[in-house]
Design a protein around this motif. Structure first.
Motif, PDB file in Angstrom:
ATOM      1  N   ASN A  56       0.840  -0.893   0.085  1.00 52.98           N
ATOM      2  CA  ASN A  56       0.650   0.262  -0.124  1.00 52.98           C
ATOM      3  C   ASN A  56       0.714   1.101  -0.151  1.00 52.98           C
ATOM      4  O   ASN A  56       1.553   1.002   0.652  1.00 52.98           O
ATOM      5  N   THR A  87      -6.443   1.952  -3.378  1.00 54.34           N
ATOM      6  CA  THR A  87      -7.880   2.443  -3.995  1.00 54.34           C
ATOM      7  C   THR A  87      -7.656   4.033  -4.130  1.00 54.34           C
ATOM      8  O   THR A  87      -7.174   4.937  -3.659  1.00 54.34           O
ATOM      9  N   CYS A 106      -8.219  -6.339  -9.385  1.00 47.32           N
ATOM     10  CA  CYS A 106      -8.874  -7.076  -8.420  1.00 47.32           C
ATOM     11  C   CYS A 106      -8.169  -7.302  -7.459  1.00 47.32           C
ATOM     12  O   CYS A 106      -7.646  -8.252  -8.017  1.00 47.32           O
ATOM     13  N   PHE A 138     -11.973  -6.026  -3.554  1.00 49.20           N
ATOM     14  CA  PHE A 138     -12.216  -5.071  -3.900  1.00 49.20           C
ATOM     15  C   PHE A 138     -11.129  -4.265  -5.331  1.00 49.20           C
ATOM     16  O   PHE A 138      -9.888  -4.832  -5.511  1.00 49.20           O
ATOM     17  N   THR A 139     -11.061  -3.133  -5.756  1.00 47.22           N
ATOM     18  CA  THR A 139     -10.243  -3.150  -6.483  1.00 47.22           C
ATOM     19  C   THR A 139      -8.600  -1.639  -6.401  1.00 47.22           C
ATOM     20  O   THR A 139      -9.254  -0.839  -5.428  1.00 47.22           O
ATOM     21  N   VAL A 140      -8.135  -1.738  -6.322  1.00 49.23           N
ATOM     22  CA  VAL A 140      -6.476  -1.468  -6.102  1.00 49.23           C
ATOM     23  C   VAL A 140      -5.909  -0.472  -7.695  1.00 49.23           C
ATOM     24  O   VAL A 140      -6.445  -0.984  -8.790  1.00 49.23           O
TER      25      VAL A 140
END
Length: 317
Positions: A56, A87, A106, A138-140
């Motif tokens: 991240n 995100t 994803c 979830f999408t990043v």
């Protein structure tokens, strides 16, 4: 009569579809002769993605398990120069904006929850309430897809200079506390006697391959009952043997990437066995990647403690 959506069926189908989707992607890579955890990483900053775990970009927290393979694959496929991800909302909060037309990647989040009905049943009948596993996607977006991020927000991992590989590799081996024996002509882990054996370093054409091999065997050793307790009683050539080799392959790659070493493959000849396992079980790669992450984290935690002790010792000297 109007159709009533079956929300429960939809919820149950989505994880299955997600397992299928990711497994199909890994199978396609293996069938093409590529290993998703061993890609053409660059050892030169700016020449391509350097070896490192995806993280991240704000917190610096590394992704783990199957998400490592998913994000590594995206980095290579799109040619991103970064291992940093955010995100959509995190990008905005950091002062950036995802460029129009960019498509995210994803990733998945696995957890467990206890339904209210199960809590009620347990309260009435006694016993423990059973938790239900769930998988959420979830999408990043890669930092290369985001404009306006503050300069220096995410420090790309630097490749480890060759001269530093030996001391870091030796430190990790020693810090593991695992019985490690050098000699003979083959590399292996003996589960019953609980020791790792590797040939002397001169037996390897490249010094780095000695440490890559050590990391592979040390990953096996984390499966001992006194450590992470994986199933290590498997006959050579069996599906359980192939599963454990998959864990060791990825565990070594995750260790290498965490230390700034370019990962490699030790047993490419097992691709056929891995494909057989993945074709039969769409959750096998998820379990193996999770176990590989736990093995790497177990070894890296001890390495970090040993490194801190060394730094404190030098400061006190």
């Amino acid at each position: 009569m109007p159709h009533t959506p079956n929300r429960r069926a939809d919820r149950e189908a989505e994880p299955r579809n997600l397992y299928d989707e990711v497994t199909r992607r890994i199978i396609a890579e293996l069938e093409a002769g590529r290993l998703p955890w061993v890609q053409p990483w660059s050892n030169t900053v700016g020449a391509g993605p350097c070896a490192g775990l995806p993280r991240n970009a704000v917190s610096g927290r590394p992704y783990s398990g199957i998400n490592v393979l998913i994000l590594w694959g995206a980095v290579i496929e799109a040619g991103y120069p970064s291992q940093g991800w955010l995100t959509f909302r995190q990008a905005i909060a950091a002062g950036g904006s995802v460029r129009k037309g960019e498509h995210g990647t994803c990733v998945v989040y696995a957890d467990r929850f206890t339904p209210e009905a199960e809590k009620t049943r347990a309260a009435q009948e006694g016993g423990e309430a059973r938790a239900v596993p769930f998988l959420k996607r979830f999408t990043v977006f890669n930092t290369a897809q985001i404009d306006g991020l503050p300069e220096g927000l995410f420090a790309e991992p630097a490749p480890l200079p060759d001269r530093e590989v030996e001391p870091i590799g030796e430190c990790l081996i020693t810090a593991s506390g695992i019985d490690f024996r050098v000699g003979g002509s083959r590399a292996y882990y003996a589960p019953e006697a609980d020791f790792v054996g590797v040939p002397p370093q001169p037996a390897f054409r490249d010094q780095i391959n000695y440490y890559r091999t050590c990391f592979h065997e040390l990953t096996h050793a984390t499966g001992h009952a006194s450590r992470l307790a994986r199933n290590l009683k498997n006959a050579f050539g069996s599906k359980d043997y192939a599963r454990e080799e998959l864990v060791a392959e990825m565990g070594s790659a995750f260790l290498c990437a965490s230390l700034g070493i370019v990962p490699t493959v030790r047993h490419a000849d097992y691709i056929g066995a891995w494909l057989e396992v993945l074709h039969e079980d769409n959750r096998a790669i998820f379990r193996a990647a999770s176990q590989a992450s736990k093995a790497a984290e177990w070894l890296l935690a001890r390495f970090a403690d040993a490194s801190d002790t060394m730094v404190e010792g030098r400061a006190a000297a």
